[in-house]
Design an enzyme around this catalytic site. Structure first.
Site, short mmCIF file in Angstrom:
data_model
loop_
_atom_site.label_atom_id
_atom_site.label_comp_id
_atom_site.label_asym_id
_atom_site.label_seq_id
_atom_site.Cartn_x
_atom_site.Cartn_y
_atom_site.Cartn_z
CB CYS A 114 -0.93 -0.01 1.21
SG CYS A 114 -1.88 -1.52 1.28
CG HIS A 261 -3.68 2.87 1.40
ND1 HIS A 261 -3.98 2.40 0.13
CD2 HIS A 261 -3.79 1.81 2.24
CE1 HIS A 261 -4.26 1.11 0.22
NE2 HIS A 261 -4.16 0.73 1.49
CG ASN A 291 -6.62 -1.71 0.18
OD1 ASN A 291 -5.89 -1.13 -0.63
ND2 ASN A 291 -6.17 -2.19 1.32
N1 COA Z 1 -18.13 -10.88 6.46
C1 COA Z 1 -18.70 -11.30 7.59
N2 COA Z 1 -18.00 -11.64 8.69
C2 COA Z 1 -16.65 -11.55 8.60
C3 COA Z 1 -16.00 -11.12 7.45
C4 COA Z 1 -16.79 -10.78 6.34
N3 COA Z 1 -16.25 -10.35 5.18
N4 COA Z 1 -14.67 -11.13 7.67
C5 COA Z 1 -14.49 -11.55 8.93
N5 COA Z 1 -15.69 -11.80 9.50
C6 COA Z 1 -15.98 -12.30 10.85
C7 COA Z 1 -14.79 -12.96 11.49
O1 COA Z 1 -14.70 -14.31 11.08
C8 COA Z 1 -15.11 -12.81 12.97
O2 COA Z 1 -16.01 -13.80 13.31
P1 COA Z 1 -15.95 -14.50 14.77
O3 COA Z 1 -16.15 -13.37 15.74
O4 COA Z 1 -17.05 -15.49 14.71
O5 COA Z 1 -14.57 -15.10 14.85
C9 COA Z 1 -15.82 -11.47 13.03
O6 COA Z 1 -16.26 -11.18 11.70
C10 COA Z 1 -14.96 -10.33 13.54
O7 COA Z 1 -13.73 -10.38 12.83
P2 COA Z 1 -12.62 -9.28 13.04
O8 COA Z 1 -11.47 -9.60 12.14
O9 COA Z 1 -12.32 -9.13 14.51
O10 COA Z 1 -13.39 -7.99 12.53
P3 COA Z 1 -12.97 -6.50 12.61
O11 COA Z 1 -14.01 -5.75 13.32
O12 COA Z 1 -11.55 -6.33 13.09
O13 COA Z 1 -13.01 -6.05 11.09
C11 COA Z 1 -11.48 -5.67 9.27
C12 COA Z 1 -12.18 -6.69 10.14
C13 COA Z 1 -10.61 -6.41 8.28
C14 COA Z 1 -12.53 -4.88 8.53
C15 COA Z 1 -10.66 -4.69 10.13
O14 COA Z 1 -9.92 -5.40 11.09
C16 COA Z 1 -9.72 -3.86 9.30
O15 COA Z 1 -10.12 -3.12 8.43
N6 COA Z 1 -8.43 -3.90 9.63
C17 COA Z 1 -7.44 -3.15 8.88
C18 COA Z 1 -7.19 -3.86 7.61
C19 COA Z 1 -6.37 -3.09 6.67
O16 COA Z 1 -6.30 -1.90 6.75
N7 COA Z 1 -5.78 -3.82 5.74
C20 COA Z 1 -5.06 -3.28 4.68
C21 COA Z 1 -3.89 -2.57 5.14
S1 COA Z 1 -3.23 -1.81 3.80
#
Ligand code: COA
Length: 334
Positions: A114, A261, A291
């Site tokens: 990124c 980003h 993204n």
């Molecule tokens: N749809 C539905 N549920 C989903 C899912 C989706 N696409 N992806 C994950 N889940 C579920 C998980 O399995 C988890 O289930 P569980 O509680 O039964 O284990 C639950 O949702 C929570 O997952 P979690 O990863 O803790 O969610 P979150 O609130 O942290 O959100 C992101 C996930 C990825 C949106 C968030 O962490 C994020 O944006 N992080 C930064 C990522 C980023 O910036 N990446 C690129 C960097 S350049």
């Protein structure tokens, strides 16, 4: 010695094929509500027919050249930022150079996720100011849709990524007050495994096996510890933006436009709040494109130039955080 580099032209390209959250919910256990609430994403673009990152990059590059009033014959350096090169090697920059009909000018890839676009901008800026190039083409291009796990197993990453490309043409600033003021680059490899794609890996023999595509945690798809990445992002973004402003004796009160980003709208809202920026000062398009990693800032910049949010005299900060971890900023007077 050139005093200052400026962005002379911008361009971007995304595939026509729109994939909504509802479309994804037909192939994996997810929902529009979950994805939009957590990330701000409503839709992204996926290529419909096979094409590489440089095919989108070529369209973006041609737009940027035309916007700058130049042709490929005027370009003497190509830098291509991508984590999804058309093929493993040679560099996608070489493939792009051939597609654009460039002569034997230097062309290289920057594989820095990124932050790749800002790292590329910094590299081209340094080469221009050192007198090694007159005009550079800097392109960020990604095709994620062919490399993500489009099943429930890969849903955390699959819903985030989209395909796209953005490009800028760099050259000498017509006005010493305008142009790139500074760039700031960082990397911290100890967090590499928090967001990575392990296979195909040169450290294993063979580099990829059929089983790498299966199991609960397959190494042939990107894997992410989302919460961990989120926490680092909301710290590093404000830090690197302050670093750029301070290096130029400026503060957030001087900033007109922030182009972050596009990883997660919630990250960008947090950063805007931390910097006390008004929502209209922050360019976001993640709702439409997801993204697009190395392409995201270039696409957002292009849209902001085209709709007039980035205009002559504005102080603009580009900022990125991503896998590596890497993070970076660039401050420019448009
Ligand atoms: N749809 C539905 N549920 C989903 C899912 C989706 N696409 N992806 C994950 N889940 C579920 C998980 O399995 C988890 O289930 P569980 O509680 O039964 O284990 C639950 O949702 C929570 O997952 P979690 O990863 O803790 O969610 P979150 O609130 O942290 O959100 C992101 C996930 C990825 C949106 C968030 O962490 C994020 O944006 N992080 C930064 C990522 C980023 O910036 N990446 C690129 C960097 S350049």
């Amino acid at each position: 010695m050139v005093e200052r580099t400026h962005i002379l032209g911008v361009g971007h390209a995304v595939p026509d094929n729109i994939v909504t959250n509802d479309d994804l919910s037909k192939v994996m256990d997810t929902s529009d509500e979950w994805v939009h609430q957590r990330t701000g994403i409503r839709q992204r673009r996926h290529i419909a027919a096979d094409c590489g990152a440089t095919d989108l990059g070529k369209i973006a590059a041609e737009q940027a050249l035309s916007c700058a009033g130049l042709t490929i014959a005027d370009i003497d350096l190509i830098v291509f930022a991508t984590l999804s090169p058309d093929i493993d090697w040679p560099a996608s920059a070489s493939l792009l150079a051939a597609k654009l009909g460039a002569s034997a000018i230097p062309a290289f890839d920057v594989k820095n996720q990124c932050s790749g676009f800002i790292y590329s901008l910094a590299s081209a800026d340094a080469l221009i100011r050192a007198g090694r190039a007159r005009h550079a083409l800097v392109v960020g291009g990604e095709i994620h849709s062919t490399g993500i796990d489009l099943t429930t197993r890969g849903r955390d990453v699959a819903v985030i990524f989209g395909d796209g490309a953005g490009a800028v043409v760099l050259g000498r600033s017509p006005d010493p007050q305008r142009g790139l003021l500074s760039t700031h680059l960082h990397a911290e490899g100890k967090f590499a495994e928090k967001l990575w794609l392990e296979g195909a890996a040169s450290r294993s023999r063979p580099r990829i096996r059929l089983e790498d595509l299966g199991g609960d945690d397959p190494v042939a798809f990107p894997r992410m510890q989302g919460r961990y990445v989120f926490k680092h992002a909301v710290t590093r973004f404000p830090e690197v933006i302050h670093e750029a402003l301070a290096a130029n004796g400026l503060t957030t009160a001087d900033l007109d436009v922030l182009i972050p980003h596009q990883a997660n709208l919630r990250i960008n809202e947090f950063v805007a709040g931390a910097l006390e920026l008004e929502p209209h000062q922050v360019v976001n398009n993640i709702d439409r494109y997801g993204n697009t990693t190395a392409a995201s800032i270039a696409i957002a910049l292009c849209e902001a130039v085209n709709d007039g949010r980035v205009a002559e005299g504005k102080l603009v900060c580009l900022a990125a955080f991503g896998a590596g971890f890497t993070w970076a900023s660039a401050l420019l007077r448009w």
